[in-house]
Every structure is written in C-alpha cells, then in structure tokens.
Design a protein around this motif. Structure first.
Motif, PDB file in Angstrom:
ATOM      1  N   ILE A   1     -21.379  25.088  28.511  1.00  0.00           N
ATOM      2  CA  ILE A   1     -21.169  26.534  28.560  1.00  0.00           C
ATOM      3  C   ILE A   1     -19.837  26.856  29.225  1.00  0.00           C
ATOM      4  CG2 ILE A   1     -22.033  28.715  29.499  1.00  0.00           C
ATOM      5  CD1 ILE A   1     -24.839  27.692  29.138  1.00  0.00           C
ATOM      6  N   VAL A   2     -19.503  26.127  30.286  1.00  0.00           N
ATOM      7  CA  VAL A   2     -18.221  26.339  30.955  1.00  0.00           C
ATOM      8  C   VAL A   2     -17.070  26.101  29.972  1.00  0.00           C
ATOM      9  CG1 VAL A   2     -16.660  25.393  32.708  1.00  0.00           C
ATOM     10  CG2 VAL A   2     -19.037  25.913  33.290  1.00  0.00           C
ATOM     11  N   GLY A   3     -17.192  25.069  29.144  1.00  0.00           N
ATOM     12  CA  GLY A   3     -16.166  24.804  28.134  1.00  0.00           C
ATOM     13  C   GLY A   3     -16.050  25.923  27.126  1.00  0.00           C
ATOM     14  N   ARG A   4     -17.188  26.494  26.731  1.00  0.00           N
ATOM     15  CA  ARG A   4     -17.164  27.617  25.794  1.00  0.00           C
ATOM     16  C   ARG A   4     -16.480  28.831  26.415  1.00  0.00           C
ATOM     17  NH1 ARG A   4     -15.987  30.821  22.714  1.00  0.00           N
ATOM     18  NH2 ARG A   4     -17.319  32.256  21.554  1.00  0.00           N
ATOM     19  N   LEU A   5     -16.774  29.091  27.673  1.00  0.00           N
ATOM     20  CA  LEU A   5     -16.156  30.222  28.356  1.00  0.00           C
ATOM     21  C   LEU A   5     -14.647  30.025  28.488  1.00  0.00           C
ATOM     22  CD1 LEU A   5     -18.749  30.883  31.218  1.00  0.00           C
ATOM     23  CD2 LEU A   5     -18.609  31.984  28.970  1.00  0.00           C
ATOM     24  N   ALA A   6     -14.222  28.792  28.783  1.00  0.00           N
ATOM     25  CA  ALA A   6     -12.790  28.518  28.905  1.00  0.00           C
ATOM     26  C   ALA A   6     -12.079  28.703  27.572  1.00  0.00           C
ATOM     27  CB  ALA A   6     -12.574  27.103  29.442  1.00  0.00           C
ATOM     28  N   GLU A   7     -12.740  28.298  26.503  1.00  0.00           N
ATOM     29  CA  GLU A   7     -12.153  28.491  25.174  1.00  0.00           C
ATOM     30  C   GLU A   7     -12.000  29.979  24.865  1.00  0.00           C
ATOM     31  OE1 GLU A   7     -13.077  27.212  20.515  1.00  0.00           O
ATOM     32  OE2 GLU A   7     -14.591  26.958  22.069  1.00  0.00           O
ATOM     33  N   LEU A   8     -13.014  30.761  25.190  1.00  0.00           N
ATOM     34  CA  LEU A   8     -12.948  32.198  24.965  1.00  0.00           C
ATOM     35  C   LEU A   8     -11.870  32.826  25.843  1.00  0.00           C
ATOM     36  CD1 LEU A   8     -14.123  34.811  23.752  1.00  0.00           C
ATOM     37  CD2 LEU A   8     -15.807  34.811  25.604  1.00  0.00           C
ATOM     38  N   ARG A   9     -11.798  32.418  27.080  1.00  0.00           N
ATOM     39  CA  ARG A   9     -10.808  32.965  28.003  1.00  0.00           C
ATOM     40  C   ARG A   9      -9.391  32.648  27.520  1.00  0.00           C
ATOM     41  NH1 ARG A   9      -9.511  32.083  33.667  1.00  0.00           N
ATOM     42  NH2 ARG A   9      -7.975  33.691  34.215  1.00  0.00           N
TER      43      ARG A   9
ATOM     44  N   HIS B   1      -3.656  27.533  32.472  1.00  0.00           N
ATOM     45  CA  HIS B   1      -4.840  26.745  32.843  1.00  0.00           C
ATOM     46  C   HIS B   1      -6.078  27.589  32.560  1.00  0.00           C
ATOM     47  CE1 HIS B   1      -2.161  23.934  35.003  1.00  0.00           C
ATOM     48  NE2 HIS B   1      -1.545  25.019  35.454  1.00  0.00           N
ATOM     49  N   PRO B   2      -6.554  27.637  31.306  1.00  0.00           N
ATOM     50  CA  PRO B   2      -7.685  28.516  30.962  1.00  0.00           C
ATOM     51  C   PRO B   2      -8.930  28.287  31.814  1.00  0.00           C
ATOM     52  CG  PRO B   2      -6.630  27.716  28.972  1.00  0.00           C
ATOM     53  CD  PRO B   2      -5.997  26.971  30.113  1.00  0.00           C
ATOM     54  N   ALA B   3      -9.173  27.057  32.215  1.00  0.00           N
ATOM     55  CA  ALA B   3     -10.345  26.785  33.053  1.00  0.00           C
ATOM     56  C   ALA B   3     -10.022  26.830  34.536  1.00  0.00           C
ATOM     57  CB  ALA B   3     -10.945  25.422  32.703  1.00  0.00           C
TER      58      ALA B   3
ATOM     59  N   ALA C   1     -20.988  37.603  29.125  1.00  0.00           N
ATOM     60  CA  ALA C   1     -21.594  38.575  28.226  1.00  0.00           C
ATOM     61  C   ALA C   1     -21.051  38.430  26.811  1.00  0.00           C
ATOM     62  CB  ALA C   1     -21.343  39.993  28.748  1.00  0.00           C
ATOM     63  N   THR C   2     -19.740  38.280  26.690  1.00  0.00           N
ATOM     64  CA  THR C   2     -19.122  38.179  25.367  1.00  0.00           C
ATOM     65  C   THR C   2     -19.573  36.922  24.638  1.00  0.00           C
ATOM     66  OG1 THR C   2     -17.193  39.395  26.173  1.00  0.00           O
ATOM     67  CG2 THR C   2     -16.915  38.132  24.139  1.00  0.00           C
ATOM     68  N   ALA C   3     -19.692  35.821  25.372  1.00  0.00           N
ATOM     69  CA  ALA C   3     -20.059  34.550  24.750  1.00  0.00           C
ATOM     70  C   ALA C   3     -21.546  34.446  24.444  1.00  0.00           C
ATOM     71  CB  ALA C   3     -19.635  33.393  25.655  1.00  0.00           C
ATOM     72  N   LEU C   4     -22.392  35.058  25.277  1.00  0.00           N
ATOM     73  CA  LEU C   4     -23.820  34.764  25.212  1.00  0.00           C
ATOM     74  C   LEU C   4     -24.721  35.962  24.940  1.00  0.00           C
ATOM     75  CD1 LEU C   4     -23.999  32.392  28.322  1.00  0.00           C
ATOM     76  CD2 LEU C   4     -23.674  31.744  25.933  1.00  0.00           C
ATOM     77  N   ALA C   5     -24.205  37.181  25.051  1.00  0.00           N
ATOM     78  CA  ALA C   5     -25.074  38.365  24.955  1.00  0.00           C
ATOM     79  C   ALA C   5     -24.697  39.257  23.786  1.00  0.00           C
ATOM     80  CB  ALA C   5     -25.020  39.150  26.271  1.00  0.00           C
ATOM     81  N   GLY C   6     -24.363  38.663  22.665  1.00  0.00           N
ATOM     82  CA  GLY C   6     -23.962  39.430  21.495  1.00  0.00           C
ATOM     83  C   GLY C   6     -25.133  40.049  20.757  1.00  0.00           C
ATOM     84  N   PRO C   7     -24.871  40.679  19.607  1.00  0.00           N
ATOM     85  CA  PRO C   7     -25.927  41.315  18.810  1.00  0.00           C
ATOM     86  C   PRO C   7     -27.061  40.348  18.505  1.00  0.00           C
ATOM     87  CG  PRO C   7     -23.757  41.910  17.966  1.00  0.00           C
ATOM     88  CD  PRO C   7     -23.531  40.856  19.013  1.00  0.00           C
ATOM     89  N   GLY C   8     -28.271  40.860  18.611  1.00  0.00           N
ATOM     90  CA  GLY C   8     -29.459  40.043  18.356  1.00  0.00           C
ATOM     91  C   GLY C   8     -30.041  39.398  19.593  1.00  0.00           C
ATOM     92  N   THR C   9     -29.340  39.472  20.735  1.00  0.00           N
ATOM     93  CA  THR C   9     -29.848  38.887  21.973  1.00  0.00           C
ATOM     94  C   THR C   9     -30.487  39.965  22.835  1.00  0.00           C
ATOM     95  OG1 THR C   9     -27.785  39.222  23.216  1.00  0.00           O
ATOM     96  CG2 THR C   9     -28.006  37.172  21.943  1.00  0.00           C
ATOM     97  N   SER C  10     -31.240  39.520  23.822  1.00  0.00           N
ATOM     98  CA  SER C  10     -31.896  40.429  24.757  1.00  0.00           C
ATOM     99  C   SER C  10     -31.626  39.938  26.178  1.00  0.00           C
ATOM    100  CB  SER C  10     -33.405  40.467  24.502  1.00  0.00           C
ATOM    101  OG  SER C  10     -34.064  41.244  25.484  1.00  0.00           O
TER     102      SER C  10
ATOM    103  N   ASP D   1     -15.729  19.748  36.366  1.00  0.00           N
ATOM    104  CA  ASP D   1     -15.800  20.239  34.989  1.00  0.00           C
ATOM    105  C   ASP D   1     -16.983  21.179  34.762  1.00  0.00           C
ATOM    106  OD1 ASP D   1     -17.892  18.434  35.042  1.00  0.00           O
ATOM    107  OD2 ASP D   1     -17.182  17.224  33.363  1.00  0.00           O
ATOM    108  N   GLN D   2     -17.770  21.437  35.817  1.00  0.00           N
ATOM    109  CA  GLN D   2     -18.838  22.434  35.740  1.00  0.00           C
ATOM    110  C   GLN D   2     -18.416  23.767  36.353  1.00  0.00           C
ATOM    111  OE1 GLN D   2     -21.692  19.758  37.779  1.00  0.00           O
ATOM    112  NE2 GLN D   2     -23.013  20.040  35.981  1.00  0.00           N
ATOM    113  N   VAL D   3     -17.146  23.866  36.708  1.00  0.00           N
ATOM    114  CA  VAL D   3     -16.612  25.078  37.326  1.00  0.00           C
ATOM    115  C   VAL D   3     -15.440  25.595  36.504  1.00  0.00           C
ATOM    116  CG1 VAL D   3     -15.491  26.059  39.369  1.00  0.00           C
ATOM    117  CG2 VAL D   3     -17.313  24.371  39.644  1.00  0.00           C
TER     118      VAL D   3
END
Length: 502
Positions: A371-379, A187-189, A228-237, A212-214
C-alpha cells in the motif's frame, strides 16, 4: 441506542437504516432536536451549511448586500467550488443561515440564472449550470484569501511554530551542500534517511517497522488525501467517527466513495454501533490516540475491542495519530492502535506539523509495503516528492521531540485554563468537557452555531460550526474553539460573540 454527552454530540443521536438503491444499506447517524435562531426554528440541510461556509466573508463594504451575495456565489461557480449539476440550497434556507431577507437570495439566484450560471427546474429546485466564462466579479469570497481583511480566526487549531525550526536551518544548509544538491531532489516516498528514522520511531512505540513501510508526505493532510484517493473511490464504503476531522471528511468525499458516521463517545467510537455497521465497510478511519475535534483519547480496552472488531471483518483501519503529541496530562505521545491492530490491515498517519510548526510540511504513513508503494506512485503524479529542506529539518528536529512535546503540553494546558475562565465569565451557557489534549475544545453553544458563525463573520470573527466535522451535517449547535489564541484577543472575540448570541 447510545445517548451521547455534550463532549461528542449536539443532541440525541438516532440510528437510521436507509435503503440505497443498487447498494448496501447505510448506517446514517444524525442529530435530532430543534435548530433555532433567536427562538424560531431554522430548518436547513447540510448542503446549505456547506455553501454558507464556502461563501466565507462575502459581504463587501459599500456594496449592496444583494450584489455582494450574487458576486460571491458567481465566484464559487466560476471557480468550480459549486460544480455543474449541483443542486443549490433552497432560497429560504440560505437566507435563514446568512441572515438576509429571502428576496435577497431570490434576486441573486435570478441574476445568476440570467448570466447562465444557474438554471431552475420546476418542482425540482435550482441547479448550477456552469461558469459563465472568463469574466469574473471584482471581489467576492476569494478576496478573503489574500488576508487583507482583519479577521480574528477562531476556526483553526494550528499552533505557533517552535524556535527550534529556525535553529536547525543552518545545519540543513550544510547537509544540502554536502549530500543532496548533486541529485534531482525528487523522492516520492521521502528521503531514505528520514524514512529510516520514522521507522525506528514506530518500532520504539511497539510496531516493528522497516523503512520501506514508511512514506513521507507533505503533512498529514496529504497523507489522508493520498489514502482516500487510492483506497476510497466510487463503490467503497468508509466508516468515520461522528464528528471527525474535517480535512479527512473532505478528502473522503472528494474520492467518491460512501462515507458513514458512527457516533463518538467519551471513550472513542461507539463500539456497539460500529459492530452493526462494519460488516460491509471497506475502510475505517479513526483517531484513537487523540480525536479531532473532541479531544477524546480512546482508552486501552476500547482500542483493543476496536482492533478485534476490525480484524474479524477484515476491515482496513486508518489510525490518524496526527494529534498524538499534544497530550495535556502526560509527557509521552498518546498511544493508538500500533500494539493492537493487525499490521497488515493498518495504516498509521503521523506528522511533525503539530509538534514543531505547520509550515514544516512533514507527515508520514506507516503501513503494508504494497500500500505504501501504491501511495508513493500516486504521490509521484502530484508533486514528485516533498521539499528536501523540510525533510532534513525533520531529521534534525526528531531528537528534540521529547523536549518540544513538554513545551507544547505546558503551553496548551496554560492556555486552556485561561480560555476556560473567559468562557465561564463571558459565555456561561456554553458547555464542554475537558479534552485529553489537542489545540482546541469542542463546545456546545446551545443554539444554531451555523447561524452564529455567519453573524460572527460579519463582525470580523471566523468560527467553524459543527456540521463541518460531520459527514451528515450534524452537531449543529457545536463549534470548535482554539485555546492557543492570545487571551486578550480571544476575550474580545468572546464578548462580541456573547453580544451576538444574546
């Protein structure tokens, strides 16, 4: 310019605007003032402190100090803790922090260069060349992970577990057999029923939330890492409070983006300096409910102004509320930004690990569904979902949260009173402000805490010095001390530290 009190600053903070080629200007906030070791200056940089921290308990009984240092550094290089291309600390700097002769470091570097692990560049310094192959030293830094050495660990604020965790396990077993063992367990999410329960919890606290927001995570640390991995990559601040939670700093640094510190004050992040820095920031990571490591709770007016500032600039806010259940002077959770920030630009991180037990790996992220869906996909690419048993235990524990919060409050406040008396008696020169809660106190030692931590480790006491909590290597005179340790053990450690600091 803000002059910060001892609760959040190791000295005066100065605002430096640094031009960076090819990128926006960076607000760099770092401590000024002397660094001392026994009355003489010790000028080292943040990289030196990080290498010293990675070395851990590197000295070995019966081994010459130079051999032990060489082997410990070799193990860091072979394990990619010090990756290829990294510049090593200067020999004099590392020797000063570790409390050894410079010649000891020179010999260690020379032998590591001979084995192919280091390379010297004239006029530039010494760099990691790479691992030397499968051969490894017999002992070194990583041997301390096995727990064989008797160390008084004052570096962690992790709390003992609640007996309630053990009580619910029989119910968990029955529920597994009845409803879950027939499925895959992936259950990734998170389990649907736990997501719904956490959504209801968010709604009760003033932020209407759907399941679905959790997303359920393996503790709040994994939640921060995924963000951090999904949203704070190279080029971000990313802007963070200075100091900040060291696990978040590590996750943000590993993601590859730029991390900038804005000083923390007794009322939370410095809002005037935040206003100057936020215009070109993509993310803002804060802990408004209860700040780690200072124990500051951001009052309502400041939380509202923070939310308004972020909204004006369209900045995505990460409000880490992992400590919210650990208030000392009130029974309910400490509030964060849930009633104030734009919910479409807000991620809230929470956990049950602080309230019930660190071994219960249940945290969560509440945020926009996309964003929650993106995090679940990454997880899903990492572990396919957390343990079902932990999530079922969390479902059974949630109804007991109010009672457990009161037990934690009484325990931590009692422990703080005892810890305060020990510090006043044994280390009267150390300074701190009473936190609003949490499991530790942010303490100004009045001396170079990096050097002190290294000397204490040689005596079997593990401390975490202030630079570990800073993106810029600041707060060098600070340590965070836990208040939950058995007082006899803490008193003995304090006497040893007083002897070292004398």
């Amino acid at each position: 310019m803000a002059i910060l009190p001892a609760s959040c600053s190791s000295a005066r903070f100065v605002l430096r605007i640094l031009g960076v080629a090819g990128g926006p200007r960076v607000v760099h906030l770092g401590p000024s003032g002397p660094r001392s070791k026994g009355g003489r200056a010790v000028r080292t940089n943040a990289d030196t402190e990080r290498v010293a921290r990675l070395l851990g308990a590197w000295r070995r009984s019966g081994a010459p100090v130079g051999v032990a240092l060489r082997d410990a550094l070799a193990e860091l290089i072979d394990g990619s803790y010090l990756p290829t291309g990294r510049r090593m600390p200067g020999q004099r700097d590392l020797a000063a922090v570790l409390g050894v002769a410079r010649g000891t470091v020179v010999r260690a570097y020379t032998e590591l260069a001979a084995s192919g692990r280091l390379a010297s560049r004239r006029g530039s310094g010494t760099y990691v060349r790479g691992a030397a192959g499968p051969a490894r030293p017999a002992e070194g830094r990583l041997s301390s992970f096995g727990g064989g050495r008797d160390v008084v660990d004052l570096s962690s604020g992790a709390l003992p577990g609640s007996e309630l965790v053990g009580r619910v396990m029989q119910q968990v077993g029955r529920q597994l057999r009845a409803h879950h063992l027939q499925g895959t367990g992936y259950h990734p999410a998170g389990l649907a029923e736990l997501r719904a329960a956490l959504a209801a919890r968010c709604t009760e606290r003033g932020l209407p939330t759907r399941a679905d927001q959790v997303m359920v995570t393996a503790g709040s640390q994994q939640a921060v890492w995924l963000i951090a991995t999904a949203l704070a990559g190279p080029g971000t601040s990313t802007l963070v409070e200075e100091p900040s939670y060291r696990g978040a700093l590590e996750a943000l640094a590993a993601a590859g983006g730029r991390v900038r510190g804005v000083p923390c004050t007794p009322a939370g992040i410095d809002l005037d300096l935040l206003q100057a820095a936020v215009a070109d920031a993509d993310l803002l990571y804060v802990q408004t409910a209860l700040h780690n490591p200072t124990g500051v709770h951001t009052p309502q007016p400041q939380r509202r102004q923070l939310a308004e500032t972020a909204a004006r600039h369209g900045t995505l806010v990460i409000d880490d509320q992992s400590q919210a259940d650990l208030a000392w002077f009130r029974s309910e959770p400490l509030p964060g930004l849930e009633r104030m920030a734009d919910p479409d630009r807000l991620l809230i991180v929470g956990t049950l690990s602080k309230l019930f037990w660190g071994g219960l790996r249940v945290g969560w992220v509440r945020g926009p569904r996309e964003i929650v869906g993106r995090l679940a996909e990454l997880r899903g690419s990492v572990d396919l979902g957390g343990p079902v048993t932990d999530q079922l235990a969390a479902l059974h524990l949630l109804p007991h949260a109010d009672r457990q919060r009161e037990l934690r409050r009484a325990f931590l406040l009692r422990q703080f009173e005892d810890t305060r008396e020990i510090l006043r008696t044994v280390l009267p020169g150390w300074r701190w402000d009473t936190p609003a809660g949490g499991s530790g106190i942010w303490t100004d030692t009045g001396r170079d805490a990096v050097v002190l931590a290294q000397r204490a480790l040689a005596r079997g006491i593990r401390l975490t010095a202030g630079p570990a909590f800073s993106p810029h290597g600041g707060h060098r005179t600070f340590v965070r001390l836990p208040v939950w340790q058995p007082q006899g053990r803490f008193a003995g450690a304090a006497r040893v530290i007083a002897d070292l600091a004398g």
